[in-house]
Design an enzyme around this catalytic site. Structure first.
Site, PDB file in Angstrom:
ATOM      1  N   CYS A 191     -22.287  37.403 -14.218  1.00  0.00           N
ATOM      2  CA  CYS A 191     -21.160  37.151 -15.109  1.00  0.00           C
ATOM      3  C   CYS A 191     -20.220  38.353 -15.042  1.00  0.00           C
ATOM      4  O   CYS A 191     -20.516  39.360 -14.390  1.00  0.00           O
ATOM      5  CB  CYS A 191     -21.648  36.924 -16.539  1.00  0.00           C
ATOM      6  N   HIS A 223     -31.172  42.878 -15.856  1.00  0.00           N
ATOM      7  CA  HIS A 223     -32.516  42.312 -15.808  1.00  0.00           C
ATOM      8  C   HIS A 223     -32.785  41.685 -14.438  1.00  0.00           C
ATOM      9  O   HIS A 223     -32.973  40.476 -14.301  1.00  0.00           O
ATOM     10  CB  HIS A 223     -32.686  41.274 -16.919  1.00  0.00           C
ATOM     11  N   HIS A 283     -25.403  45.743 -22.000  1.00  0.00           N
ATOM     12  CA  HIS A 283     -25.956  45.294 -23.284  1.00  0.00           C
ATOM     13  C   HIS A 283     -25.429  46.113 -24.454  1.00  0.00           C
ATOM     14  O   HIS A 283     -25.491  45.675 -25.603  1.00  0.00           O
ATOM     15  CB  HIS A 283     -27.486  45.398 -23.270  1.00  0.00           C
ATOM     16  N   GLU A 311     -29.437  43.901 -26.261  1.00  0.00           N
ATOM     17  CA  GLU A 311     -28.112  43.598 -26.812  1.00  0.00           C
ATOM     18  C   GLU A 311     -28.174  43.494 -28.331  1.00  0.00           C
ATOM     19  O   GLU A 311     -27.327  44.065 -29.038  1.00  0.00           O
ATOM     20  CB  GLU A 311     -27.573  42.299 -26.225  1.00  0.00           C
ATOM     21  N   CYS A 331     -20.822  34.024 -25.309  1.00  0.00           N
ATOM     22  CA  CYS A 331     -19.933  34.248 -24.169  1.00  0.00           C
ATOM     23  C   CYS A 331     -19.524  32.921 -23.540  1.00  0.00           C
ATOM     24  O   CYS A 331     -20.355  32.026 -23.346  1.00  0.00           O
ATOM     25  CB  CYS A 331     -20.644  35.133 -23.139  1.00  0.00           C
ATOM     26  N   SER A 362     -35.076  38.148 -18.901  1.00  0.00           N
ATOM     27  CA  SER A 362     -33.642  37.906 -19.066  1.00  0.00           C
ATOM     28  C   SER A 362     -33.443  36.764 -20.051  1.00  0.00           C
ATOM     29  O   SER A 362     -33.866  35.635 -19.802  1.00  0.00           O
ATOM     30  CB  SER A 362     -33.015  37.566 -17.708  1.00  0.00           C
ATOM     31  N   SER A 392     -27.739  37.882 -14.485  1.00  0.00           N
ATOM     32  CA  SER A 392     -28.148  39.134 -13.845  1.00  0.00           C
ATOM     33  C   SER A 392     -28.627  38.932 -12.411  1.00  0.00           C
ATOM     34  O   SER A 392     -29.240  39.830 -11.836  1.00  0.00           O
ATOM     35  CB  SER A 392     -29.278  39.788 -14.660  1.00  0.00           C
TER      36      SER A 392
END
Length: 709
Positions: free
Chosen positions: A13, A40, A73, A125, A194, A222, A266
């Site tokens: 991302c 991750h 994060h 996060e 997101c 993850s 990731s």
């Protein structure tokens, strides 16, 4: 022939791609530290570490003045403060969307509002978000939120701000928003999921609805990758969650005509490519296509609302009937109640047309009795091993389900850095094997904490604490480190000791090594030195005369230097001080029985008490003149003496045998004509001077000129 469809949004991302790019730019200028795993994905992190990236878990592990990368994060406010105190140069790669959440919760805290975070409390996060606000709580789903509101009803009546982990499932957002709007009177909700995450989930959902099988690529720790797999399992029966091509079993995809592929945020593109290439090499692939992104967010929300309403309503008779005839597949996790127990199997009612059974051996392989382990009426969960539709039976395995859960625990422990306990069951030249809830964890020799020349068999049968460093479920490979835990615990103990240390404080220590001048003793994370003079009140030539490596002894602090990390220890018990015992027992004029221990030209040393010696000067050995002490005494003789003087400051004792003897009669002298009066001969009056090192010199007084004539 199979057709592969790769989700267009699969892979990195924006936030992850940005952090990796910033890491690469920083590494061009030299070494750089990163707080926690940058992304991750073990393979991507390993590639960066080869270029000089150093991953650390705590701020204390970052050397002062070094460059530190904050991963996507994000981190809490205290972490930034701690880094500034260490004069660290901060490279902030926090995802802008995560940084926006930090601003929201800071503002909410400033307004006195309580912050509710929807996400995984152990995810970095979420931990970073909590570090930016004062009062907060974390829930993963609607059920946890309902439990929180029941336990803490004041939350619903307080000013409440709600944010979501950026990788959260959209369905959770819908359910939680609908629930809170009905209860809260002062509510602010921020949709912080997101857009890229939502898009990725929507594409995965659409693929899962149409494909025969789904391959989801991502690390086990993850969050967004795990959510992708969860979403796909709701619509597709065969979902394979892998971290790399090596973990993919293509044989399980045989017969699938349409296979969808998605990947977490990731996952680098080259790992996705490797998975696709492996599928092309090992199964017949007709076409590889890319799925266009879906914009039908409303459809997903409607489905989520429908799921919520269905969960809250009672099931109808038709739904109950459908449950009773539902199909059970190999690998499913099912639950039921024990209805009977025989010598060979435990029968379980699954609430379906099938009857489940578990071999008794799964409960008694450790020698226990079946009646002590399971009882009729017990609820039990197990994994489906084999379905026999002809006989209407299902073979179940509790052990396999326990193994699956153990693997999940192992993966979670790796992600969270949790310390686990296990028993060492095997050893070889390369290391040892530790069993943790049935999972074999290999610990390399370098990570056992043993010396290089030590035998690995020393650890056999011991229960050890270790940290999981590598997990590969596909290869059934788990690697751990005992040394990492021992070092961390040692540092923590050392820090505690330095904070509490004071002169005179006693510790129980272990002798680590011996030298000619003293012994080094571990007092629980720090080594201190006991000088040879502080080991025993008795006279010893070397520490090995009294101590052995591995001995556990009581020591006390004589002095310490925090700046240079040095500690001086004592082992002698002050209450057993021989000089104190002597002064409490004897005084000047007392008679004592002593043992001659050493002869010198100027006298003899005698032991009054163990550890206390006195000097019998040559002039005090006999009531006549002698040339040397050996004319009268031998080493080992036991004689009576009188204590004539005690020097308390220098701790010295003067003894006399002569003082206890009767004076000898004077020899008769013949009268001689007196020619001239001469002074007394002085050769009978030698003056002995005893040095600090125990040496003695005899000096005769000089005669004047008149005497020399």
């Amino acid at each position: 022939m199979a057709r592969l469809i790769v989700a267009k949004s699969a892979g990195f991302c924006f936030g992850v791609e940005r952090s990796v790019r910033m890491a690469g730019e920083a590494l061009r200028e030299g070494r750089c530290y990163c707080l926690g795993e940058l992304i991750h994905n073990a393979d991507a992190v390993a590639a960066l570490e080869k270029d000089g990236l150093r991953t650390v878990e705590r701020v204390e592990d970052v050397p002062e003045g070094e460059r530190v990368l904050i991963r996507s994060h994000g981190e809490g406010d205290r972490v930034y403060e701690a880094l500034r105190e260490r004069s660290a140069h901060i490279i902030d790669a926090t995802c802008p969307r995560v940084a926006a959440i930090h601003k929201i919760v800071r503002r909410a805290s400033g307004e006195g509002r309580f912050v509710l975070i929807v996400g995984n409390a152990s995810h970095p996060e979420v931990m970073g978000i909590r570090g930016c606000c004062e009062r907060s709580a974390v829930v993963r789903n609607l059920l946890e939120l309902q439990a929180l509101c029941n336990a803490e009803p004041w939350i619903c009546t307080s000013p409440l701000t709600v944010v979501f982990q950026t990788t959260e499932i959209r369905r959770n957002h819908v359910q939680i928003v609908n629930f809170l709007k009905k209860l809260c009177t002062n509510l602010k909700i921020f949709d912080t999921i997101c857009e890229a995450t939502a898009k990725r989930q929507e594409e995965a959902l659409r693929l899962a609805e149409t494909c025969d099988a789904m391959v989801v690529i991502g690390a086990g720790h993850s969050a967004n990758s795990q959510h992708l797999a969860e979403i796909c399992r709701e619509k597709c029966r065969d979902v394979f969650f892998v971290s790399s091509a090596a973990e993919l079993d293509t044989a399980a995809l045989a017969g699938c005509r349409l296979i969808g592929i998605s990947a977490g945020a990731s996952v680098p593109s080259w790992i996705i490519k490797e998975v696709v290439n492996k599928m092309c090499d090992e199964i017949k692939v007709e076409e590889i296509a890319a799925e266009e992104p879906v914009a039908a967010e409303a459809v997903v929300e409607e489905q989520a609302v429908a799921v919520e309403e269905k969960a809250e309503s009672e099931k109808t008779f038709d739904e109950l009937l459908e449950d009773s005839i539902r199909t059970i597949y190999n690998g499913d996790t099912v639950s039921g109640y024990v209805v009977s127990i025989t010598a060979t199997e435990v029968t379980v009612d699954l609430g379906t047309k099938h009857s489940g059974y578990i071999p008794v051996s799964e409960f008694t392989d450790d020698g226990s009795k079946i009646e002590d382990v399971v009882h009729v009426g017990d609820e039990i969960q197990a994994c489906v091993v084999r379905v026999n539709d002809m006989e209407g039976t299902v073979m179940l395995s509790k052990r396999r389900l326990d193994s699956i859960r153990s693997w999940n625990d192992i993966e979670s422990a790796q992600a969270d850095g949790t310390v686990l306990e296990g028993k060492v069951t095997e050893d070889n030249k390369g290391g040892v094997v530790v069993s943790i809830h049935g999972v074999r964890v290999f610990v390399p020799a370098s990570q056992t904490g043993l010396p290089r020349d030590a035998a690995m068999s020393e650890l056999l049968g011991q229960t050890v604490r270790l940290k999981i460093t590598e997990v590969n479920r596909g290869r059934k490979r788990v690697v751990g480190s005992i040394r990492a835990v021992a070092n961390r615990e040692r540092r923590e103990r050392a820090e505690k000791i330095w904070n509490e240390i004071e002169v005179g404080k006693h510790y129980e220590g272990t002798v680590k090594s011996l030298t000619s001048y003293g012994a080094f003793v571990d007092i629980g994370g720090i080594d201190g030195m006991v000088h040879v003079s502080e080991i025993s009140w008795n006279r010893i030539s070397k520490p090995a005369d009294v101590l052995n490596v591995g001995d556990v002894i009581d020591v006390y602090v004589i002095s310490f230097d925090k700046e240079n990390h040095k500690i001086s220890l004592g082992h002698r018990n002050p209450d057993e001080n021989p000089w104190k015992r002597f002064t409490d027992t004897y005084a000047v004029g007392d008679v004592a029985k002593v043992k001659v221990v050493k002869l010198m030209p100027f006298g003899a040393f005698a032991e009054v008490l163990p550890g206390v010696d006195g000097l019998i000067h040559i002039s005090q050995i006999a009531n006549r003149r002698i040339a040397q002490p050996s004319e009268v005494l031998n080493v080992g003789d036991v004689v009576d003496v009188k204590i004539t003087n005690i020097d308390f400051e220098k701790q010295k004792i003067s003894l006399s045998i002569r003082a206890l003897s009767e004076p000898a009669p004077a020899a008769p002298r013949a009268e001689a004509p007196v020619e001239r009066e001469r002074p007394m001969a002085r050769e009978d009056a030698l003056v002995y001077e005893v040095g600090a090192d125990g040496t003695a010199t005899g000096v005769a007084p000089e005669m004047d000129e008149e005497e020399e004539e």
